[in-house]
Design an enzyme around this catalytic site. Structure first.
Site, PDB file in Angstrom:
ATOM      1  N   LYS A  47       0.836  -1.207   0.000  1.00  0.00           N
ATOM      2  CA  LYS A  47       0.000   0.000   0.000  1.00  0.00           C
ATOM      3  C   LYS A  47       0.867   1.252   0.000  1.00  0.00           C
ATOM      4  O   LYS A  47       0.687   2.160  -0.809  1.00  0.00           O
ATOM      5  CB  LYS A  47      -0.908  -0.007   1.249  1.00  0.00           C
ATOM      6  CG  LYS A  47      -1.576   1.331   1.514  1.00  0.00           C
ATOM      7  CD  LYS A  47      -2.441   1.304   2.750  1.00  0.00           C
ATOM      8  CE  LYS A  47      -1.738   1.609   4.038  1.00  0.00           C
ATOM      9  NZ  LYS A  47      -1.463   3.042   4.290  1.00  0.00           N
ATOM     10  N   ASN A  48       1.818   1.306   0.929  1.00  0.00           N
ATOM     11  CA  ASN A  48       2.585   2.540   1.077  1.00  0.00           C
ATOM     12  C   ASN A  48       3.501   2.817  -0.106  1.00  0.00           C
ATOM     13  O   ASN A  48       3.802   3.970  -0.395  1.00  0.00           O
ATOM     14  CB  ASN A  48       3.395   2.516   2.386  1.00  0.00           C
ATOM     15  CG  ASN A  48       2.484   2.692   3.600  1.00  0.00           C
ATOM     16  OD1 ASN A  48       1.305   3.008   3.452  1.00  0.00           O
ATOM     17  ND2 ASN A  48       3.029   2.483   4.784  1.00  0.00           N
ATOM     18  N   ARG A  96       1.311  14.527  13.228  1.00  0.00           N
ATOM     19  CA  ARG A  96       1.761  14.350  11.849  1.00  0.00           C
ATOM     20  C   ARG A  96       1.756  15.649  11.033  1.00  0.00           C
ATOM     21  O   ARG A  96       1.075  15.749  10.003  1.00  0.00           O
ATOM     22  CB  ARG A  96       0.932  13.276  11.151  1.00  0.00           C
ATOM     23  CG  ARG A  96       0.955  11.971  11.902  1.00  0.00           C
ATOM     24  CD  ARG A  96       0.142  10.907  11.233  1.00  0.00           C
ATOM     25  NE  ARG A  96       0.917  10.092  10.337  1.00  0.00           N
ATOM     26  CZ  ARG A  96       0.400   9.131   9.595  1.00  0.00           C
ATOM     27  NH1 ARG A  96      -0.873   8.870   9.639  1.00  0.00           N
ATOM     28  NH2 ARG A  96       1.156   8.407   8.803  1.00  0.00           N
ATOM     29  N   ARG A 155      -8.695   0.030   4.392  1.00  0.00           N
ATOM     30  CA  ARG A 155      -7.718   0.969   3.825  1.00  0.00           C
ATOM     31  C   ARG A 155      -6.393   0.252   3.549  1.00  0.00           C
ATOM     32  O   ARG A 155      -5.641   0.673   2.672  1.00  0.00           O
ATOM     33  CB  ARG A 155      -7.456   2.122   4.811  1.00  0.00           C
ATOM     34  CG  ARG A 155      -8.638   3.055   5.008  1.00  0.00           C
ATOM     35  CD  ARG A 155      -8.239   4.246   5.855  1.00  0.00           C
ATOM     36  NE  ARG A 155      -6.918   4.694   5.474  1.00  0.00           N
ATOM     37  CZ  ARG A 155      -6.030   5.230   6.314  1.00  0.00           C
ATOM     38  NH1 ARG A 155      -6.326   5.402   7.569  1.00  0.00           N
ATOM     39  NH2 ARG A 155      -4.848   5.616   5.880  1.00  0.00           N
ATOM     40  N   ASP A 182       4.474   0.350  12.111  1.00  0.00           N
ATOM     41  CA  ASP A 182       3.254  -0.231  11.535  1.00  0.00           C
ATOM     42  C   ASP A 182       3.047  -1.699  11.929  1.00  0.00           C
ATOM     43  O   ASP A 182       2.033  -2.294  11.560  1.00  0.00           O
ATOM     44  CB  ASP A 182       3.272  -0.105  10.004  1.00  0.00           C
ATOM     45  CG  ASP A 182       3.004   1.329   9.538  1.00  0.00           C
ATOM     46  OD1 ASP A 182       2.644   2.168  10.384  1.00  0.00           O
ATOM     47  OD2 ASP A 182       3.157   1.595   8.336  1.00  0.00           O
ATOM     48  N   CYS A 231      -4.942   8.711   9.788  1.00  0.00           N
ATOM     49  CA  CYS A 231      -5.159   8.015  11.056  1.00  0.00           C
ATOM     50  C   CYS A 231      -4.987   8.985  12.228  1.00  0.00           C
ATOM     51  O   CYS A 231      -4.162   9.887  12.168  1.00  0.00           O
ATOM     52  CB  CYS A 231      -4.139   6.899  11.226  1.00  0.00           C
ATOM     53  SG  CYS A 231      -4.495   5.418  10.273  1.00  0.00           S
TER      54      CYS A 231
HETATM   55  C1  UD1 Z   1       4.600   6.640   6.427  1.00  0.00           C
HETATM   56  C2  UD1 Z   1       3.668   5.470   6.231  1.00  0.00           C
HETATM   57  C3  UD1 Z   1       3.054   5.054   7.574  1.00  0.00           C
HETATM   58  C4  UD1 Z   1       4.157   4.770   8.591  1.00  0.00           C
HETATM   59  C5  UD1 Z   1       5.104   5.959   8.676  1.00  0.00           C
HETATM   60  C6  UD1 Z   1       6.305   5.703   9.580  1.00  0.00           C
HETATM   61  C7  UD1 Z   1       2.840   5.890   4.006  1.00  0.00           C
HETATM   62  C8  UD1 Z   1       1.694   6.225   3.130  1.00  0.00           C
HETATM   63  N1  UD1 Z   1       2.611   5.866   5.315  1.00  0.00           N
HETATM   64  O1  UD1 Z   1       3.808   7.733   6.898  1.00  0.00           O
HETATM   65  O2  UD1 Z   1       2.286   3.864   7.361  1.00  0.00           O
HETATM   66  O3  UD1 Z   1       3.582   4.564   9.866  1.00  0.00           O
HETATM   67  O4  UD1 Z   1       5.618   6.284   7.364  1.00  0.00           O
HETATM   68  O5  UD1 Z   1       7.000   4.584   9.160  1.00  0.00           O
HETATM   69  O6  UD1 Z   1       3.918   5.572   3.522  1.00  0.00           O
HETATM   70  N2  UD1 Z   1       6.586  14.283  10.974  1.00  0.00           N
HETATM   71  C9  UD1 Z   1       6.739  15.596  11.311  1.00  0.00           C
HETATM   72  N3  UD1 Z   1       6.786  16.533  10.309  1.00  0.00           N
HETATM   73  C10 UD1 Z   1       6.691  16.190   8.997  1.00  0.00           C
HETATM   74  C11 UD1 Z   1       6.541  14.825   8.658  1.00  0.00           C
HETATM   75  C12 UD1 Z   1       6.486  13.892   9.670  1.00  0.00           C
HETATM   76  O7  UD1 Z   1       6.831  15.947  12.486  1.00  0.00           O
HETATM   77  O8  UD1 Z   1       6.762  17.070   8.124  1.00  0.00           O
HETATM   78  C13 UD1 Z   1       6.526  13.266  12.049  1.00  0.00           C
HETATM   79  C14 UD1 Z   1       5.183  12.597  12.099  1.00  0.00           C
HETATM   80  O9  UD1 Z   1       4.304  13.345  12.902  1.00  0.00           O
HETATM   81  C15 UD1 Z   1       5.525  11.256  12.715  1.00  0.00           C
HETATM   82  C16 UD1 Z   1       6.917  10.960  12.189  1.00  0.00           C
HETATM   83  O10 UD1 Z   1       7.434  12.218  11.745  1.00  0.00           O
HETATM   84  O11 UD1 Z   1       5.564  11.364  14.095  1.00  0.00           O
HETATM   85  C17 UD1 Z   1       6.960   9.956  11.052  1.00  0.00           C
HETATM   86  O12 UD1 Z   1       6.280  10.457   9.955  1.00  0.00           O
HETATM   87  P1  UD1 Z   1       6.615  10.055   8.445  1.00  0.00           P
HETATM   88  O13 UD1 Z   1       7.844   9.217   8.404  1.00  0.00           O
HETATM   89  O14 UD1 Z   1       6.568  11.293   7.621  1.00  0.00           O
HETATM   90  O15 UD1 Z   1       5.378   9.139   8.111  1.00  0.00           O
HETATM   91  P2  UD1 Z   1       4.392   9.207   6.881  1.00  0.00           P
HETATM   92  O16 UD1 Z   1       5.154   9.420   5.619  1.00  0.00           O
HETATM   93  O17 UD1 Z   1       3.254  10.102   7.183  1.00  0.00           O
END
Ligand code: UD1
Length: 422
Positions: free
Chosen positions: A22-23, A123, A400, A308, A118
């Protein structure tokens, strides 16, 4: 809303095919926006998140044709109709923010609603924004939308992410493929889904090196062309189903599974007394002997233990021998499954980002509420091992991220059914 009813039914035996990730697919699909030529993805998973991304891309003017029952997504973004990613679609799924980098790169401007997703933490998008700003973008938050522009186009830059965010790495890598000059991204995320995205972008003509390491170098090119790419195996679906025989006993082969996708997870399974064997077609999993042993887990970016799989691992630890400590370091609010597992007789104490689980002999079936995607499946796993009937309510999160869960588990002997609600 649908519910899933699971009845503890003893050991599981047989094979479970693992779908495309999915991701990975959610990052690969927006890559279509980078080129006027068609991009075709094979081995795509059949999930509601993929439908949401399809809806978003169509709203931007892309043509998306789903073939072979959803396993092939043929996309073409010859003409973009708009560069505005609307709140009504984006709010359904955080990964919608992955259109920001490609739109900025191709059209030099984009308006993207801040995402929903979620309820597992704040985030924010600051890491994406700082990186794109380093590449010359001007970004403002107005009316709930990020208004981004890069007059004259994005420019290559040397930038270090403050945290190895998966989404920010994907957005920056896509944006940098069409930027002027070289981008060096430091502290980049190393997840297999990023490696998969880079491999696809390379087929489209992008010049990228270093994927899978913490430094990715992207040399901007004038244009990208069409490509066909198979989506990598879903390591989270793989890990989830590896836990089914671990939790219930029996022996299950996960078709398409590969150790290198789940190495840190396999190390923990090994410590817990679960054997994982590579076969010609995937991975075979069974308990080494009787009861599983408690192990401690800390979630980390790849190659560490994935956040995850934390909820599912907690389900296993609920009936392990001894006490395990699970520390969640990626998301601040990702223990919502704990109180639901407690309703099934688990002993769990949560203090901030740390959950201490003391194994009990047996869980008992109960009505429980699915709070997010991975929490939903952890409750199903717990239900498979519990005495009596577990009713998992609000399973829309599950759809999802997991295709045909009931069918896949029923085929290995689980007693599981879906009840349609209003
Ligand atoms: C992706 C995955 C999700 C997985 C996560 C961490 C997808 C579609 N989803 O989510 O399933 O749980 O990686 O492995 O690929 N953060 C910030 N600022 C930002 C971006 C992120 O503070 O600009 C924080 C987030 O709040 C979170 C952490 O960084 O606490 C990890 O986020 P990130 O690695 O960006 O996850 P996603 O890409 O949203």
């Amino acid at each position: 809303m649908d519910s899933i009813i699971v009845t503890g039914n003893g050991p599981l035996n047989g094979q479970i095919p693992i779908a495309g990730a999915k991701n990975a697919c959610l990052a690969l699909m927006p890559a279509t926006l980078l080129s006027e030529e068609p991009l075709t993805l094979t081995n795509a998973p059949r999930l509601s998140d993929i439908k949401t991304m399809t809806e978003l891309l169509r709203s931007l003017g892309a043509e998306v044709t789903s073939m072979q029952n959803g396993q092939v997504q043929a996309m073409s973004s010859h003409n973009l109709a708009t560069t505005r990613a609307d709140y009504e679609i984006v709010r359904k799924m955080r990964a919608s923010n992955l259109v920001l980098g490609p739109l900025l790169a191709r059209a030099h401007h984009a308006e993207v609603s801040l995402p929903g997703g979620c309820a597992i933490g704040a985030r924010p998008m600051d890491i994406h924004i700082s990186a794109l700003e380093a590449m010359g973008a001007q970004i403002e938050l107005r009316d709930g939308y990020l208004h981004a522009k890069a007059p004259g186009g994005l420019k290559g830059a040397v930038h270090e992410l403050r945290f190895a965010s998966v989404g920010a790495t994907e957005n920056v890598v896509m944006a940098a493929t069409l930027a002027k000059g070289t981008t060096v991204l430091k502290n980049a995320a190393r997840e297999p889904e990023i490696v998969d995205l880079v491999q696809c972008l390379r087929k489209m003509g992008a010049q990228i090196e270093g994927e899978g390491s913490s430094t990715i170098t992207i040399e901007g090119v004038d244009r990208l062309h069409g490509a066909t790419h198979p989506v990598v195996t879903d390591r989270i679906e793989l890990g989830t189903y590896m836990l089914a025989p671990a939790i219930c006993g029996g022996e299950v082969e996960l078709l398409g599974g590969r150790i290198e996708l789940v190495e840190a997870f396999c190390e923990k399974l090994d410590q817990a007394g679960i054997a994982v064997e590579e076969t010609a077609n995937g991975l075979k999993v069974a308990r080494r002997n009787g009861r599983v042993s408690a192990v401690d887990v800390v979630t980390e970016p790849f190659p560490g233990f994935p956040t995850d799989l934390q909820a599912q691992m907690m389900a296993l630890m609920c009936t392990a021998e001894g006490t395990s400590v699970l520390e969640e370091r990626i998301f601040e609010n990702r223990f919502m499954h704990a109180p639901e597992l407690v309703r099934m007789g688990a002993q769990i104490d949560v203090q901030g980002g740390i959950a201490t689980v003391t194994g009990v002999d047996k869980l008992k079936g109960a009505p429980v509420m699915a709070t997010d995607l991975r929490a939903s499946v952890s409750l199903i796993l717990a239900g498979l091992a519990a005495e009596g009937e577990t009713i998992v309510n609000r399973v829309y999160h599950l759809d999802r991220g997991y295709e045909r869960v009931e069918e896949k588990l029923r085929n290995v002997g689980a007693k599981i059914e879906r009840v349609s609600g209003s």
